[in-house]
Design an enzyme around this catalytic site. Structure first.
Site, mmCIF file in Angstrom:
data_model
loop_
_atom_site.group_PDB
_atom_site.id
_atom_site.type_symbol
_atom_site.label_atom_id
_atom_site.label_comp_id
_atom_site.label_asym_id
_atom_site.label_seq_id
_atom_site.Cartn_x
_atom_site.Cartn_y
_atom_site.Cartn_z
ATOM 1 N N LYS A 65 15.133 8.750 -9.424
ATOM 2 C CA LYS A 65 13.879 8.911 -8.702
ATOM 3 C C LYS A 65 12.995 9.806 -9.559
ATOM 4 O O LYS A 65 13.336 10.958 -9.832
ATOM 5 C CB LYS A 65 14.122 9.542 -7.342
ATOM 6 C CG LYS A 65 12.835 9.771 -6.582
ATOM 7 C CD LYS A 65 13.091 10.208 -5.163
ATOM 8 C CE LYS A 65 11.775 10.470 -4.457
ATOM 9 N NZ LYS A 65 11.985 10.916 -3.090
ATOM 10 N N LYS B 273 13.372 4.161 -8.651
ATOM 11 C CA LYS B 273 12.136 4.389 -7.907
ATOM 12 C C LYS B 273 11.184 5.249 -8.725
ATOM 13 O O LYS B 273 11.634 6.275 -9.226
ATOM 14 C CB LYS B 273 12.481 5.094 -6.595
ATOM 15 C CG LYS B 273 11.295 5.464 -5.764
ATOM 16 C CD LYS B 273 11.743 6.265 -4.586
ATOM 17 C CE LYS B 273 10.520 6.757 -3.854
ATOM 18 N NZ LYS B 273 10.828 7.631 -2.793
HETATM 19 C C1 PBG Z 1 11.236 11.481 0.361
HETATM 20 C C2 PBG Z 1 10.682 10.208 -0.121
HETATM 21 C C3 PBG Z 1 9.486 9.959 -0.817
HETATM 22 C C4 PBG Z 1 9.389 8.588 -0.928
HETATM 23 C C5 PBG Z 1 10.515 8.042 -0.350
HETATM 24 N N1 PBG Z 1 11.316 9.062 0.120
HETATM 25 C C6 PBG Z 1 8.407 10.847 -1.257
HETATM 26 C C7 PBG Z 1 8.528 11.811 -2.332
HETATM 27 O O1 PBG Z 1 9.534 11.996 -2.995
HETATM 28 O O2 PBG Z 1 7.511 12.481 -2.505
HETATM 29 C C8 PBG Z 1 8.241 7.847 -1.561
HETATM 30 C C9 PBG Z 1 8.045 6.500 -1.030
HETATM 31 C C10 PBG Z 1 6.792 5.862 -1.430
HETATM 32 O O3 PBG Z 1 5.939 6.424 -2.135
HETATM 33 O O4 PBG Z 1 6.632 4.719 -1.012
HETATM 34 N N2 PBG Z 1 11.757 12.313 -0.591
#
Ligand code: PBG
Length: 321
Positions: free
Chosen positions: A194, A247
Site C-alpha cells: 500500500k 494499492k
Molecule cells: C484506510 C484506507 C484508505 C483507503 C482504503 N483504506 C485510505 C488511506 O490510507 O488514506 C483508500 C481507498 C481509496 O482511496 O479508494 N487506511
C-alpha cells in the site's frame, strides 16, 4: 509488398477480435466497496466521489440490493463513525457500524462474500492508521488494536478481513487472534503493498480521515520502490495472508505483475478513489468517454495480473457486461 507477417489480420473484424481476445472482465472479478455511516436515514452522495454514497444501517439494504441484483459477489465494507477518539475505540465496538453492517448483510445475503477493511484512520481523532505515542505511531500497540478490530469483524460474521494499516506484523497478530478464537476459516487479504499515494484524496474526504498532523509516509510505501513491495508481500505470506493486494492499481501495474509472477496466491488490486474520481471528472467535463476509459483501465489491471479487482466502478462494469 510481400510481407510474411501481417498481425492486422487478427484485428480485421469484431468476430476475430473477440476470438483472439486474451483478457476478459467478468463480474466475478469484482469487489464493490461500500461506505456505512453512523446515523439514521442516510443515503448521501460523496461530493468527491460522484455516484458513490454513504448509507446508514437502516438504508444499507437499498445499496446492497443493487449490488446483489447485478450479481456482484463480494463487497468491501468501510465504516464512518460519528465519534472519533485517540485509540479509535469505535473500530472494535461490538455495535460499531461495520459490525452491524456485516450482521445485516450476512443475514440477508448469506451468499454475498463480505470483506471488511481493518484500519484505524477513520476512527482516530488524529486520522492516523495507528495509535500515537509521543507524536509517533506505536507499531506494536497499533497491531494489538488492529487484531481486536479483525476479531470483532469476524465475530460479526465477516468472511475475510483486509488490514490496510501497513503496520509491521499485523497479519501475524490477526491470524493468531482469529485462530485462537476459532475463526480458522476467516481469510486475510493483506494490503501488502500500500503506497503513500495522492490518489487516496477523494476517499479521505469521504471518510474524513486526513491526518491531523504529518503524513502516512512512515508506514505506507514510497511510490518509487518495488523490491520493497516484494519483501512486504513475502512477509505477509509467511505471516498467514491468503491474498496479497496492491494499492493503488493504475500507477502500480508493474507491482501487480511482479506479485503475480513471484507468488502463487491470488493477487488483488485496489483501484482507488482517485482513479475513480479522475475518470468521473474528466468524463463530466467531456474530456474522455467514460465507459471505454473504465473498461480499458480495469482490463489493464487484470491483464497486469490481478485476479480480484476492488473498484468503485464495479456496478457500472457489471451493468455493461
Ligand atoms: C484506510 C484506507 C484508505 C483507503 C482504503 N483504506 C485510505 C488511506 O490510507 O488514506 C483508500 C481507498 C481509496 O482511496 O479508494 N487506511
Amino acid at each position: 509488398m510481400n510481407l510474411s507477417h501481417r498481425p492486422k489480420r487478427l484485428r480485421k473484424n469484431t468476430a476475430i477480435r473477440n476470438l483472439v481476445r486474451e483478457t476478459r472482465l467478468n463480474v466475478s472479478d469484482l469487489i464493490c466497496p461500500v461506505f456505512i455511516a453512523e446515523g439514521k436515514n442516510i443515503k448521501r452522495e460523496i461530493p468527491s466521489m460522484p455516484g458513490q454514497f454513504h448509507y446508514s444501517i437502516d438504508r444499507l439494504e437499498e445499496g446492497i440490493n443493487e449490488i446483489a441484483a447485478l450479481e456482484i459477489q463480494s463487497v468491501l465494507l468501510f465504516g464512518l463513525p460519528e465519534h472519533k477518539d485517540e485509540s479509535g475505540s469505535r473500530a472494535y465496538a461490538q455495535n460499531g457500524t461495520v459490525q452491524q453492517a456485516v450482521r445485516l448483510v450476512k443475514g440477508k445475503y448469506p451468499e454475498l462474500f463480505v470483506i471488511t477493511d481493518v484500519c484505524l484512520c477513520q476512527y482516530t481523532s488524529h486520522g492516523h492508521c495507528g495509535i500515537i505515542d509521543n507524536k509517533a505511531i506505536d507499531n506494536d500497540k497499533s497491531v494489538e488494536i488492529l487484531a481486536k478490530i479483525a476479531l470483532s469483524h469476524s465475530e460479526a460474521g465477516a468472511d475475510m478481513v483486509a488490514p490496510s494499516d501497513m503496520m509491521d506484523g499485523r497479519v501475524k497478530a490477526i491470524r493468531k487472534i482469529l485462530d485462537e478464537n476459532n475463526f480458522k476459516d476467516t481469510s486475510i487479504m493483506s494490503y501488502s503493498a500500500k503506497y503513500a499515494s495522492a490518489f487516496y484524496g477523494p476517499f479521505r474526504d469521504a471518510v474524513n480521515s486526513t491526518p491531523a498532523f504529518g503524513d502516512r509516509k512512515t508506514y505506507q510505501m514510497d511510490p518509487a520502490n518495488s523490491d520493497e513491495a516484494v519483501r512486504e508481500a513475502g512477509l505477509d505470506l509467511e505471516e498467514g495472508a491468503d491474498i496479497l493486494m496492491v494499492k493503488p492499481a493504475m500507477a502500480y501495474a508493474d507491482i501487480i505483475y511482479r506479485f503475480k509472477e513471484k507468488f502463487n496466491v491470488p493477487i488483488a488490486a485496489y483501484s482507488v478513489s482517485g482513479e475513480y474520481s479522475m475518470i468521473k471528472a474528466a468524463s463530466r467535463a467531456g474530456f474522455l468517454e467514460e465507459k471505454q476509459a473504465v473498461a480499458e483501465m480495469i482490463t489493464g489491471i487484470k491483464r497486469a495480473g490481478a485476479d480480484l479487482i476492488i473498484t468503485y466502478f464495479a456496478k457500472d462494469i457489471a451493468r455493461q457486461l
